[in-house]
Write an enzyme that holds these catalytic residues in place. Structure first.
Site, PDB file in Angstrom:
ATOM      1  N   ASP A 179       0.808  -1.269   0.014  1.00  0.00           N
ATOM      2  CA  ASP A 179      -0.078  -0.024   0.111  1.00  0.00           C
ATOM      3  C   ASP A 179       0.806   1.104  -0.097  1.00  0.00           C
ATOM      4  O   ASP A 179       1.890   1.383   0.805  1.00  0.00           O
ATOM      5  CB  ASP A 179      -0.708  -0.024   1.424  1.00  0.00           C
ATOM      6  CG  ASP A 179      -1.830  -1.158   1.350  1.00  0.00           C
ATOM      7  OD1 ASP A 179      -2.471  -1.450   0.096  1.00  0.00           O
ATOM      8  OD2 ASP A 179      -2.432  -1.472   2.088  1.00  0.00           O
ATOM      9  N   ASP A 223      -6.896  -1.532  -4.908  1.00  0.00           N
ATOM     10  CA  ASP A 223      -8.237  -1.297  -4.023  1.00  0.00           C
ATOM     11  C   ASP A 223      -9.274  -0.241  -4.803  1.00  0.00           C
ATOM     12  O   ASP A 223     -10.104  -0.323  -4.623  1.00  0.00           O
ATOM     13  CB  ASP A 223      -7.649  -0.344  -2.542  1.00  0.00           C
ATOM     14  CG  ASP A 223      -6.663  -1.613  -1.735  1.00  0.00           C
ATOM     15  OD1 ASP A 223      -7.026  -2.939  -2.258  1.00  0.00           O
ATOM     16  OD2 ASP A 223      -5.865  -1.261  -0.987  1.00  0.00           O
TER      17      ASP A 223
END
Length: 160
Positions: free
Chosen positions: A113, A131
């Site tokens: 991330d 995402d």
């Protein structure tokens, strides 16, 4: 958009863009001790997430990987069986995000991330492009369903 186009071009391109962005983030953000602000509310910060959203189930990486793999296959089956044109793009986005995060998890043992939303020193959450693809796909599915509801005629009761 045709199912063939989404399956053959859009899904692999979205996977490649996400994996390329994650590779870039690992190479360029790994040495940073603080987040790099891009604009108000968005900064770059490298994190490794062995769990799912918000780090849930971080202590169970293999069950998470297995569930992710099963869900990715389930979305591929749904994509194959779908007959609604709007679903092609929506499921394709979800499938691309799930597949990309699965590949990342298999290669790195966790999902990379790097996009932090919120304050630079106190982000609300940090995620990646995969995402965003998943969120976009879900929004297309639900948004389309809501639009379909508006198009239908209201049910009228028969008076006797």
């Amino acid at each position: 958009m045709r199912k063939f186009t989404v399956g053959l071009y859009v899904v692999p391109i979205l996977v490649a863009v996400d994996l390329g962005a994650k590779f870039w983030a690992i190479q360029n953000l790994g040495g940073l001790t603080e987040a790099a602000p891009l604009m108000p509310g968005l900064s770059l910060r490298l994190l490794s997430n062995p769990g799912v959203s918000f780090g849930w189930f971080a202590g169970s990486p293999w069950p998470v990987t297995l569930v992710t793999a099963v869900m990715t296959v389930a979305f591929a089956v749904w994509f194959y069986r779908s007959r609604m044109e709007r679903e092609y793009l929506a499921i394709g986005c979800i499938m691309a995000g799930a597949a990309s995060n699965l590949i990342d998890r298999l290669i790195n043992g966790a999902v990379t991330d790097f996009l932090s939303f919120g304050g630079v020193n106190a982000p609300l959450f940090t995620n990646n492009l995969a995402d965003i693809w998943i969120t976009l796909g879900v929004a297309i599915l639900f948004g389309g369903a809501l639009l379909d509801l508006r198009k239908t005629d209201p049910v009228r009761e028969k008076r006797t």
